[in-house]
Scaffold this motif. Structure first.
Motif, PDB file in Angstrom:
ATOM      1  N   UNK A   1      -9.312  -3.627  -8.766  1.00 50.92           N
ATOM      2  CA  UNK A   1      -8.218  -3.349  -9.691  1.00 50.92           C
ATOM      3  C   UNK A   1      -8.330  -1.931 -10.250  1.00 50.92           C
ATOM      4  N   UNK A   2      -9.535  -1.531 -10.638  1.00 49.88           N
ATOM      5  CA  UNK A   2      -9.739  -0.218 -11.251  1.00 49.88           C
ATOM      6  C   UNK A   2      -9.433   0.910 -10.255  1.00 49.88           C
ATOM      7  N   UNK A   3      -9.855   0.730  -9.003  1.00 47.61           N
ATOM      8  CA  UNK A   3      -9.571   1.746  -7.987  1.00 47.61           C
ATOM      9  C   UNK A   3      -8.075   1.838  -7.727  1.00 47.61           C
ATOM     10  N   UNK A   4      -7.414   0.684  -7.661  1.00 45.77           N
ATOM     11  CA  UNK A   4      -5.965   0.673  -7.448  1.00 45.77           C
ATOM     12  C   UNK A   4      -5.255   1.392  -8.584  1.00 45.77           C
ATOM     13  N   UNK A   5      -5.675   1.143  -9.821  1.00 43.54           N
ATOM     14  CA  UNK A   5      -5.047   1.806 -10.962  1.00 43.54           C
ATOM     15  C   UNK A   5      -5.200   3.325 -10.870  1.00 43.54           C
TER      16      UNK A   5
ATOM     17  N   UNK B   1       5.226  13.682 -10.213  1.00 46.32           N
ATOM     18  CA  UNK B   1       4.977  14.503 -11.392  1.00 46.32           C
ATOM     19  C   UNK B   1       4.897  13.706 -12.671  1.00 46.32           C
ATOM     20  N   UNK B   2       4.588  12.410 -12.547  1.00 47.95           N
ATOM     21  CA  UNK B   2       4.515  11.514 -13.706  1.00 47.95           C
ATOM     22  C   UNK B   2       3.053  11.249 -14.024  1.00 47.95           C
ATOM     23  N   UNK B   3       2.693  11.421 -15.292  1.00 50.79           N
ATOM     24  CA  UNK B   3       1.325  11.181 -15.716  1.00 50.79           C
ATOM     25  C   UNK B   3       1.326   9.982 -16.675  1.00 50.79           C
ATOM     26  N   UNK B   4       0.663   8.918 -16.255  1.00 58.69           N
ATOM     27  CA  UNK B   4       0.688   7.678 -17.028  1.00 58.69           C
ATOM     28  C   UNK B   4      -0.662   6.999 -16.919  1.00 58.69           C
ATOM     29  N   UNK B   5      -1.053   6.312 -17.977  1.00 62.10           N
ATOM     30  CA  UNK B   5      -2.307   5.561 -18.008  1.00 62.10           C
ATOM     31  C   UNK B   5      -2.014   4.124 -17.588  1.00 62.10           C
ATOM     32  N   UNK B   6      -2.590   3.674 -16.462  1.00 65.31           N
ATOM     33  CA  UNK B   6      -2.366   2.324 -15.966  1.00 65.31           C
ATOM     34  C   UNK B   6      -3.586   1.426 -16.152  1.00 65.31           C
ATOM     35  N   UNK B   7      -4.504   1.820 -17.002  1.00 67.78           N
ATOM     36  CA  UNK B   7      -5.685   0.997 -17.238  1.00 67.78           C
ATOM     37  C   UNK B   7      -5.284  -0.342 -17.856  1.00 67.78           C
ATOM     38  N   UNK B   8      -6.080  -1.361 -17.557  1.00 64.06           N
ATOM     39  CA  UNK B   8      -5.825  -2.723 -18.041  1.00 64.06           C
ATOM     40  C   UNK B   8      -4.444  -3.221 -17.610  1.00 64.06           C
ATOM     41  N   UNK B   9      -4.083  -2.885 -16.385  1.00 63.77           N
ATOM     42  CA  UNK B   9      -2.764  -3.225 -15.834  1.00 63.77           C
ATOM     43  C   UNK B   9      -2.475  -4.730 -15.887  1.00 63.77           C
TER      44      UNK B   9
ATOM     45  N   UNK C   1       0.805  -0.900   5.280  1.00 61.18           N
ATOM     46  CA  UNK C   1       2.226  -0.607   5.433  1.00 61.18           C
ATOM     47  C   UNK C   1       2.911  -0.651   4.072  1.00 61.18           C
ATOM     48  N   UNK C   2       4.091  -1.288   3.984  1.00 60.42           N
ATOM     49  CA  UNK C   2       4.833  -1.327   2.730  1.00 60.42           C
ATOM     50  C   UNK C   2       4.608  -2.618   1.951  1.00 60.42           C
ATOM     51  N   UNK C   3       3.590  -3.381   2.313  1.00 59.24           N
ATOM     52  CA  UNK C   3       3.260  -4.613   1.603  1.00 59.24           C
ATOM     53  C   UNK C   3       2.522  -4.233   0.324  1.00 59.24           C
ATOM     54  N   UNK C   4       3.274  -4.063  -0.761  1.00 66.30           N
ATOM     55  CA  UNK C   4       2.740  -3.388  -1.943  1.00 66.30           C
ATOM     56  C   UNK C   4       1.630  -4.163  -2.655  1.00 66.30           C
ATOM     57  N   UNK C   5       1.558  -5.478  -2.464  1.00 65.32           N
ATOM     58  CA  UNK C   5       0.524  -6.254  -3.149  1.00 65.32           C
ATOM     59  C   UNK C   5      -0.725  -6.459  -2.305  1.00 65.32           C
ATOM     60  N   UNK C   6      -0.673  -6.149  -1.017  1.00 66.08           N
ATOM     61  CA  UNK C   6      -1.826  -6.387  -0.147  1.00 66.08           C
ATOM     62  C   UNK C   6      -3.100  -5.683  -0.611  1.00 66.08           C
ATOM     63  N   UNK C   7      -3.033  -4.445  -1.131  1.00 69.25           N
ATOM     64  CA  UNK C   7      -4.280  -3.822  -1.577  1.00 69.25           C
ATOM     65  C   UNK C   7      -4.974  -4.587  -2.687  1.00 69.25           C
ATOM     66  N   UNK C   8      -4.214  -5.319  -3.503  1.00 63.80           N
ATOM     67  CA  UNK C   8      -4.793  -6.020  -4.643  1.00 63.80           C
ATOM     68  C   UNK C   8      -5.156  -7.461  -4.348  1.00 63.80           C
TER      69      UNK C   8
END
Length: 233
Positions: free
Chosen positions: A69-73, A85-93, A55-62
């Motif tokens: 972590x890598x899949x989530x990123x 339409x935003x392209x951003x690198x989220x590695x090492x979040x 649902x909208x529990x944004x931290x539950x996947x992590x």
């Protein structure tokens, strides 16, 4: 009818938003460094969470975790690109999230003082496994916490009843002698439903006064210390 339970013997503190500034205050500069509005990042987090069935529990996947972590990123990058339409690198979040993140020193002092008085002090947090090293560097648990109960290690998370049962068992006290200090009302409600006291953290001064009253027997029943302000995404 008021039920007398005696003083609280175990104080369990949350991490983010209690031992640190409110998460919203951390999110804004973090998103500014990414060059992405915080609302856009949160929308992507909600999308990833929904795709995981959380649902909208944004931290539950992590912090359960449902994803590495890598899949989530990667999924966050895809959601941002597809829906905004935003392209951003989220590695090492995790390292970037914890960079320059302040620690609530006055609350740390409260916890140290309580522990010197013989009160059991524990950390009870919904924590992603990839974040474990970072929080320990910011708030070394040695000499502060008598026990650490984390969602990813326990296989359950706040506000689920099971994590409160596990924490009370680790403290060696009945549920009614435990208190959770947390910035999320839903977690406080979960603690109450498990028979605990709960302090909804909004500031250190009020939380310290309420916890000290509970420790000295100044509150009569589980849930009587619930504060009703605040919260975080």
């Amino acid at each position: 009818m008021t039920l007398t339970t005696g003083p609280v013997r175990a104080v369990w503190t949350d991490y983010g938003g209690v031992l640190t500034p409110p998460v919203a205050e951390t999110l804004e500069p973090f998103c500014a460094r990414l060059g992405v509005p915080s609302a856009t990042v949160l929308a992507a987090m909600r999308q990833v969470s929904r795709d995981c069935g959380a649902s909208d529990d944004v931290m539950a996947p992590l912090d359960t975790p449902l994803l590495t972590q890598e899949t989530w990123e990667r999924r966050m990058e895809e959601a941002l690109a597809t829906h905004s339409g935003v392209h951003v690198d989220l590695s090492d979040y995790p390292a970037r999230w914890f960079a320059d993140r302040a620690v609530n020193q006055p609350w740390l002092e409260t916890l140290h003082r309580l522990r010197r008085q013989g009160v059991f002090v524990g950390l009870l947090s919904n924590m992603p496994p990839a974040w474990d090293r970072h929080w320990r560097l910011a708030v070394p648990p040695e000499g502060l916490f008598d026990a650490v109960v984390l969602s990813y290690e326990s296989g359950c998370r706040k506000p689920e009843r099971e994590i409160f049962r596990l924490a009370a068992e680790r403290a060696g006290v009945p549920a009614e002698q435990c208190v959770l200090v947390d910035d999320l009302a839903v977690n406080c409600a979960g603690a109450e439903q498990a028979g605990w006291h709960a302090v909804h953290f909004t500031n250190t001064v009020d939380a310290t006064a309420t916890v000290e009253a509970l420790v000295t027997g100044g509150a009569a029943s589980p849930g009587s210390a619930l504060l009703t302000r605040g919260g975080r995404p």
